[in-house]
Scaffold this motif. Structure first.
Motif, PDB file in Angstrom:
ATOM      1  N   MET A 199      30.455   6.230  25.560  1.00  0.00           N
ATOM      2  CA  MET A 199      30.307   7.209  26.635  1.00  0.00           C
ATOM      3  C   MET A 199      31.334   6.992  27.743  1.00  0.00           C
ATOM      4  SD  MET A 199      26.184   7.850  26.991  1.00  0.00           S
ATOM      5  CE  MET A 199      25.691   6.123  26.933  1.00  0.00           C
ATOM      6  N   ALA A 200      31.600   5.721  28.064  1.00  0.00           N
ATOM      7  CA  ALA A 200      32.547   5.437  29.142  1.00  0.00           C
ATOM      8  C   ALA A 200      33.994   5.619  28.711  1.00  0.00           C
ATOM      9  CB  ALA A 200      32.328   4.008  29.655  1.00  0.00           C
ATOM     10  N   ARG A 201      34.300   5.254  27.461  1.00  0.00           N
ATOM     11  CA  ARG A 201      35.698   5.244  27.010  1.00  0.00           C
ATOM     12  C   ARG A 201      36.120   6.562  26.369  1.00  0.00           C
ATOM     13  NH1 ARG A 201      40.146   5.534  26.355  1.00  0.00           N
ATOM     14  NH2 ARG A 201      41.727   4.044  25.614  1.00  0.00           N
ATOM     15  N   HIS A 202      35.220   7.251  25.703  1.00  0.00           N
ATOM     16  CA  HIS A 202      35.602   8.450  24.960  1.00  0.00           C
ATOM     17  C   HIS A 202      35.016   9.739  25.542  1.00  0.00           C
ATOM     18  CE1 HIS A 202      37.485   5.959  21.990  1.00  0.00           C
ATOM     19  NE2 HIS A 202      36.352   5.384  21.611  1.00  0.00           N
ATOM     20  N   ILE A 203      33.760   9.673  26.007  1.00  0.00           N
ATOM     21  CA  ILE A 203      33.115  10.903  26.484  1.00  0.00           C
ATOM     22  C   ILE A 203      33.610  11.272  27.888  1.00  0.00           C
ATOM     23  CG2 ILE A 203      30.933  12.020  27.021  1.00  0.00           C
ATOM     24  CD1 ILE A 203      31.261  11.551  24.074  1.00  0.00           C
ATOM     25  N   LEU A 204      33.472  10.356  28.830  1.00  0.00           N
ATOM     26  CA  LEU A 204      33.800  10.675  30.218  1.00  0.00           C
ATOM     27  C   LEU A 204      35.233  11.156  30.419  1.00  0.00           C
ATOM     28  CD1 LEU A 204      31.864   7.945  32.238  1.00  0.00           C
ATOM     29  CD2 LEU A 204      31.428  10.390  32.160  1.00  0.00           C
ATOM     30  N   PRO A 205      36.256  10.481  29.862  1.00  0.00           N
ATOM     31  CA  PRO A 205      37.624  10.984  30.080  1.00  0.00           C
ATOM     32  C   PRO A 205      37.833  12.395  29.539  1.00  0.00           C
ATOM     33  CG  PRO A 205      37.681   8.723  29.270  1.00  0.00           C
ATOM     34  CD  PRO A 205      36.267   9.192  29.124  1.00  0.00           C
ATOM     35  N   ASN A 206      37.113  12.761  28.484  1.00  0.00           N
ATOM     36  CA  ASN A 206      37.329  14.062  27.871  1.00  0.00           C
ATOM     37  C   ASN A 206      36.515  15.184  28.507  1.00  0.00           C
ATOM     38  OD1 ASN A 206      39.124  13.847  25.269  1.00  0.00           O
ATOM     39  ND2 ASN A 206      37.861  11.997  25.279  1.00  0.00           N
ATOM     40  N   ILE A 207      35.608  14.841  29.402  1.00  0.00           N
ATOM     41  CA  ILE A 207      34.871  15.888  30.124  1.00  0.00           C
ATOM     42  C   ILE A 207      35.248  15.876  31.608  1.00  0.00           C
ATOM     43  CG2 ILE A 207      32.929  15.669  28.511  1.00  0.00           C
ATOM     44  CD1 ILE A 207      31.357  14.298  30.751  1.00  0.00           C
ATOM     45  N   ALA A 208      36.305  15.143  31.961  1.00  0.00           N
ATOM     46  CA  ALA A 208      36.687  15.017  33.365  1.00  0.00           C
ATOM     47  C   ALA A 208      37.118  16.355  33.965  1.00  0.00           C
ATOM     48  CB  ALA A 208      37.802  13.988  33.512  1.00  0.00           C
ATOM     49  N   GLY A 209      37.776  17.199  33.158  1.00  0.00           N
ATOM     50  CA  GLY A 209      38.269  18.467  33.686  1.00  0.00           C
ATOM     51  C   GLY A 209      37.185  19.332  34.290  1.00  0.00           C
ATOM     52  N   PRO A 210      36.154  19.720  33.540  1.00  0.00           N
ATOM     53  CA  PRO A 210      35.077  20.527  34.127  1.00  0.00           C
ATOM     54  C   PRO A 210      34.367  19.841  35.290  1.00  0.00           C
ATOM     55  CG  PRO A 210      34.959  20.555  31.730  1.00  0.00           C
ATOM     56  CD  PRO A 210      35.972  19.528  32.097  1.00  0.00           C
ATOM     57  N   ILE A 211      34.252  18.512  35.229  1.00  0.00           N
ATOM     58  CA  ILE A 211      33.580  17.791  36.320  1.00  0.00           C
ATOM     59  C   ILE A 211      34.406  17.873  37.598  1.00  0.00           C
ATOM     60  CG2 ILE A 211      32.764  15.539  37.080  1.00  0.00           C
ATOM     61  CD1 ILE A 211      31.072  16.813  34.902  1.00  0.00           C
ATOM     62  N   ILE A 212      35.726  17.740  37.491  1.00  0.00           N
ATOM     63  CA  ILE A 212      36.591  17.815  38.672  1.00  0.00           C
ATOM     64  C   ILE A 212      36.505  19.196  39.311  1.00  0.00           C
ATOM     65  CG2 ILE A 212      38.991  17.767  39.444  1.00  0.00           C
ATOM     66  CD1 ILE A 212      39.505  15.608  37.346  1.00  0.00           C
ATOM     67  N   VAL A 213      36.553  20.230  38.482  1.00  0.00           N
ATOM     68  CA  VAL A 213      36.458  21.594  39.011  1.00  0.00           C
ATOM     69  C   VAL A 213      35.114  21.809  39.693  1.00  0.00           C
ATOM     70  CG1 VAL A 213      36.429  24.022  38.390  1.00  0.00           C
ATOM     71  CG2 VAL A 213      38.084  22.489  37.310  1.00  0.00           C
ATOM     72  N   GLN A 214      34.030  21.354  39.056  1.00  0.00           N
ATOM     73  CA  GLN A 214      32.703  21.519  39.636  1.00  0.00           C
ATOM     74  C   GLN A 214      32.574  20.745  40.949  1.00  0.00           C
ATOM     75  OE1 GLN A 214      30.157  23.605  38.607  1.00  0.00           O
ATOM     76  NE2 GLN A 214      29.379  23.000  40.597  1.00  0.00           N
ATOM     77  N   THR A 215      33.213  19.593  41.041  1.00  0.00           N
ATOM     78  CA  THR A 215      33.175  18.812  42.277  1.00  0.00           C
ATOM     79  C   THR A 215      33.803  19.573  43.424  1.00  0.00           C
ATOM     80  OG1 THR A 215      33.253  16.731  41.045  1.00  0.00           O
ATOM     81  CG2 THR A 215      33.897  16.654  43.358  1.00  0.00           C
ATOM     82  N   SER A 216      34.962  20.191  43.175  1.00  0.00           N
ATOM     83  CA  SER A 216      35.633  20.962  44.217  1.00  0.00           C
ATOM     84  C   SER A 216      34.773  22.130  44.686  1.00  0.00           C
ATOM     85  CB  SER A 216      36.973  21.474  43.689  1.00  0.00           C
ATOM     86  OG  SER A 216      37.622  22.278  44.657  1.00  0.00           O
TER      87      SER A 216
END
Length: 300
Positions: A199-216
């Motif tokens: 989850m930390a090495r493979h999942i999180l880096p690959n879902i970072a894009g939508p999370i960054i947009v949602q954070t903004s």
């Protein structure tokens, strides 16, 4: 002997990242919005140094003075300088927004990733609890939390953080469901790699894009939520100023002192708009479909 058809070389992740940054840098609206946000952060950090007067310096003979060379944004009903209060209120409004979204980000992403990766009854339990929170209107739930715990900065942060946690959980879960079936994730599970590491090495880096947009986008709505709670008297309490509290204090003088509501309202409008425009720009470069369309448009 037949010639093999040429195969286009794969684009390295670093090259994709560089191309994304170039697209972002080529968007003048996003750049201008990022500059506005950077200046807002500077004002939040240096507000007491930039303010020409004390935030609670009362000068009753100068009460309700319109904008002038001495008081650029005018004065309020107690003779306090409105410009100084707007500048210093920037710190409180941004602090509440950032802290509450950081709480929602950490809790929501953790819940969403675990639910999407584990599936089964874990997914069902976590998402049904998430749906219960999501069913409440944002402001109504925040009002209920503040009413129970009492007004104040920590309570406001907690209330806004709780109401935005389900949004991050849904975004993280939806993105995780798509990544967990990828071959590299399946290979790691076959090799016996720990679930936490996957989850930390493979999942999180690959879902970072939508999370960054949602954070903004959530930062923009968090500022609006804080302003709404402060306007209702349940957010940041006096004598500490906030943009929403200044609007609350100005409502009794709308017919005789327009500047009391215009300037804090403009600060809210500009900051929220900048966060939304930055979120739109990030979505364009982080979403593969949007990025492909943007690159094609640039080439044409």
């Amino acid at each position: 002997m037949t010639n093999a058809s040429p195969v286009a070389p794969a684009v390295a992740p670093d090259e994709r990242r560089i191309a994304a940054w170039r697209l972002l840098a080529g968007n003048p609206v996003t750049l201008a919005s990022a500059v506005v946000l950077a200046l807002t952060v500077v004002v939040a950090l240096l507000g007491p140094l930039l303010a020409p007067y004390g935030v609670n310096t009362i000068d009753v003979p100068d009460a309700l003075q319109p904008p002038s060379a001495q008081h650029w944004f005018g004065t309020d009903d107690l003779g306090r300088d409105v410009l100084s209060r707007v500048l210093i209120a920037t710190r409180a409004s941004l602090l509440v927004a950032v802290a509450s979204v950081a709480f929602a980000l950490l809790v929501g992403v953790l819940v969403g990733v675990v639910a999407g990766y584990a599936g089964g009854w874990v997914d069902t339990v976590l998402m049904r609890a998430n749906d219960v929170l999501f069913a409440f209107p944002v402001l109504l739930l925040a009002l209920a939390i503040v009413a129970i715990l009492g007004p104040g900065v920590p309570t406001t942060m907690l209330a806004i953080g709780v109401v935005y946690t389900p949004i991050f959980a849904r975004v993280a879960r939806g993105s995780t469901l798509g990544v967990r079936v990828e071959p590299f994730v399946q290979a790691s599970r076959t090799m016996g790699t720990g679930h936490g590491y996957i989850m930390a090495r493979h999942i999180l880096p690959n879902i970072a894009g939508p999370i960054i947009v949602q954070t903004s986008l959530s930062l923009a709505f968090a500022i609006l939520s804080e302003a709404a709670l402060s306007f209702l008297g349940l957010g940041i309490q006096p004598p500490e100023p906030s943009w929403g509290r200044m609007l609350f204090d100005a409502q009794g003088f709308l017919d005789m002192a327009w500047w009391l509501s215009v300037f804090p309202g403009a600060a809210i409008f500009v900051t929220v708009l900048a966060f939304n425009l930055v979120g739109d720009g990030l979505r364009d470069v982080l979403d593969p479909k949007q990025r492909t369309m943007l690159e094609a448009r640039r080439r044409r």
